[in-house]
Design a protein around this motif. Structure first.
Motif, short mmCIF file in Angstrom:
data_model
loop_
_atom_site.label_atom_id
_atom_site.label_comp_id
_atom_site.label_asym_id
_atom_site.label_seq_id
_atom_site.Cartn_x
_atom_site.Cartn_y
_atom_site.Cartn_z
N SER A 205 -7.79 36.95 -24.23
CA SER A 205 -6.57 37.66 -25.44
C SER A 205 -7.37 37.43 -27.02
O SER A 205 -7.66 36.19 -26.74
CB SER A 205 -5.20 37.12 -25.38
OG SER A 205 -4.35 37.45 -23.43
N HIS B 116 -9.71 44.28 -14.61
CA HIS B 116 -8.99 43.70 -15.27
C HIS B 116 -8.62 43.88 -16.74
O HIS B 116 -8.85 44.70 -16.46
CB HIS B 116 -9.83 43.15 -15.30
CG HIS B 116 -10.92 42.05 -14.09
ND1 HIS B 116 -11.80 41.67 -13.96
CD2 HIS B 116 -10.11 40.28 -13.87
CE1 HIS B 116 -12.22 41.22 -12.13
NE2 HIS B 116 -11.47 40.41 -12.91
N ILE C 277 -1.43 46.75 -19.36
CA ILE C 277 -1.86 45.85 -18.76
C ILE C 277 -0.86 45.39 -17.92
O ILE C 277 -2.24 44.92 -16.31
CB ILE C 277 -1.55 44.03 -19.11
CG1 ILE C 277 -1.97 44.59 -20.86
CG2 ILE C 277 -1.61 43.50 -18.73
CD1 ILE C 277 -1.77 43.20 -21.47
N GLN D 137 -1.64 36.80 -24.06
CA GLN D 137 -1.23 37.41 -22.55
C GLN D 137 -0.78 36.99 -21.37
O GLN D 137 -0.32 38.36 -20.66
CB GLN D 137 -0.66 38.54 -23.23
CG GLN D 137 -0.12 39.02 -24.19
CD GLN D 137 -0.11 40.54 -25.03
OE1 GLN D 137 -1.52 41.15 -24.93
NE2 GLN D 137 1.05 40.80 -24.78
N PHE D 138 -1.77 35.90 -21.11
CA PHE D 138 -2.32 35.80 -19.65
C PHE D 138 -0.26 35.56 -18.62
O PHE D 138 -0.84 36.28 -17.35
CB PHE D 138 -2.75 34.60 -19.36
CG PHE D 138 -2.82 34.28 -18.43
CD1 PHE D 138 -3.81 34.45 -17.28
CD2 PHE D 138 -2.17 32.79 -17.20
CE1 PHE D 138 -4.20 34.38 -16.14
CE2 PHE D 138 -2.80 32.40 -16.42
CZ PHE D 138 -3.81 32.38 -15.61
N PHE E 216 -7.31 42.72 -20.52
CA PHE E 216 -7.79 41.82 -22.25
C PHE E 216 -6.34 41.46 -22.89
O PHE E 216 -5.54 42.56 -22.73
CB PHE E 216 -8.60 41.97 -22.66
CG PHE E 216 -10.08 41.81 -22.72
CD1 PHE E 216 -10.40 39.98 -22.30
CD2 PHE E 216 -10.93 43.12 -22.36
CE1 PHE E 216 -11.53 40.23 -21.70
CE2 PHE E 216 -11.99 42.67 -21.33
CZ PHE E 216 -12.40 41.89 -21.33
N GLY E 217 -5.22 40.43 -23.19
CA GLY E 217 -3.96 40.47 -24.41
C GLY E 217 -4.76 40.66 -25.71
O GLY E 217 -5.84 40.64 -25.52
N TYR F 23 -8.97 47.32 -22.92
CA TYR F 23 -8.15 46.48 -23.71
C TYR F 23 -7.01 47.16 -24.70
O TYR F 23 -7.50 47.73 -24.97
CB TYR F 23 -9.35 45.64 -24.57
CG TYR F 23 -9.50 45.14 -26.46
CD1 TYR F 23 -8.33 44.56 -25.93
CD2 TYR F 23 -10.42 45.39 -27.17
CE1 TYR F 23 -7.73 43.52 -26.97
CE2 TYR F 23 -10.33 44.64 -27.56
CZ TYR F 23 -9.13 44.19 -28.30
OH TYR F 23 -8.85 43.27 -29.10
N ILE G 120 -5.42 39.70 -16.43
CA ILE G 120 -6.31 38.91 -17.91
C ILE G 120 -6.99 38.01 -18.34
O ILE G 120 -6.96 36.50 -18.18
CB ILE G 120 -4.35 38.65 -18.55
CG1 ILE G 120 -3.49 39.21 -18.43
CG2 ILE G 120 -5.33 38.10 -19.98
CD1 ILE G 120 -4.07 40.23 -19.90
#
Length: 324
Positions: free
Chosen positions: A255, A236, A227, A244-245, A238-239, A216, A252
């Motif tokens: 987010s 994995h 990322i 931010q996928f 997170f945005g 993260y 992602i």
């Protein structure tokens, strides 16, 4: 008959002149002018600055305002950029990010009749209004998600500069993860930079080597590097700030959305409609729709996990969760 014709012609002239006068008045009416000093990463960070700029563009398109902006890359200092905006006669000058605060306060003190808005920090100066966010609330949900789905029982947080704003991201992330799994291991590193994607990638790789399977980042463009490194390693991430996928569609999970665009738009709308900002200090959390989660993708939640996330979100909105 002639008299009636003259009367009608006179009436027509009055109507035409009135219409022209109204048209001329509308054309000469000055539009609200907004100035923006962007955060240090500037446009293209695919995060904080970019989403703030989206709110600015929406205001231009929908509210018929004009705007100008400055980037640190070209002004050298925030002070220089802010002073340039003041000299242009802006109705409101917005500083995006806590790094702008010190120079904004210097400029605001020198120009007490100018109006400023500071995003992500709080100033006591009377001509600076403030908008901050409860990043810890949205990050709490991200932490809970990470702890639910981690297979290695190790997750990582990457911050940009060590500051109370970024620390709220970290605090919430850890609290949410520990709520779901008290035994989970949390790795945390501050990069000291928001604009170095290679540094972000390097930090992420080190965390992944230590077993982290969820990363993260709250680090602007530095976070983008982390990322992409997570995607390369098959773990994995997170945005943050915006959804931010699109950066890493295999990686992602969600987010933490920080609605900076909405905050900027609403502030400009209020100035356009009333000429002033009504609130000196505005704090936006889940209850105020200031932070939220993007859609959860890539992984599948069980019905119980989905229910738990929804319950935690409601408890945060109701003020039942104390994040420490």
């Amino acid at each position: 008959m002639k008299r009636r014709w003259l009367f009608l012609m006179s009436l027509l002239v009055v109507v035409v002149l009135s219409a022209c006068s109204q048209k001329s008045e509308d054309e000469t009416k000055e539009r609200v002018k907004i100035g923006v000093m962007l955060s240090d990463a500037g446009l293209g960070d695919q995060s904080f600055s970019d989403i703030a700029f989206e709110g600015l563009e929406k205001a231009r398109d929908e509210l018929d305002i004009t705007f100008d902006y400055r980037e640190l890359e070209f002004t050298g200092t925030y002070k220089q950029g802010l002073e340039e905006l003041v000299e242009e006669g802006q109705d409101l000058i917005i500083g995006i990010g806590f790094t702008v605060q010190e120079d904004m306060e210097t400029v605001a003190a020198a120009y007490p009749d100018e109006h400023f808005l500071l995003i992500d920090a709080v100033s006591d100066l009377p001509n600076i209004h403030n908008i901050t966010f409860k990043e810890n609330e949205g990050s709490y949900l991200i932490g809970a998600l990470a702890a639910m789905k981690s297979e290695s029982n190790t997750i990582g947080f990457i911050g940009g500069l060590e500051n109370e704003v970024i620390e709220r991201f970290e605090t919430g992330f850890k609290a949410g993860a520990k709520h779901v799994n008290p035994d989970i291991e949390l790795l945390s590193v501050y990069a000291g930079d928001f604009g170095d994607d290679q540094l972000g990638a390097s930090i992420a790789r080190e965390m992944i080597e230590q077993g982290a399977d969820y990363i993260y980042p709250a680090a602007g463009f530095t976070g983008v590097g982390s990322i992409l490194a997570a995607q390369e390693a098959g773990v994995h991430a997170f945005g943050v700030d915006s959804d931010q996928f699109f950066l890493a569609e295999d990686t992602i999970v969600s987010s933490m959305l920080k609605q900076v665009d909405t905050a900027v738009y609403q502030a400009i709308k209020e100035v356009a409609e009333t000429g002033v900002l009504s609130e000196k200090d505005k704090v936006l959390g889940i209850k105020e729709n200031g932070v939220s989660l993007a859609p959860i993708r890539v992984v599948n939640l069980t019905a119980q996990e989905q229910k738990q996330i929804e319950q935690l979100q409601q408890e945060l909105a109701d003020g039942q969760v104390m994040i420490k």
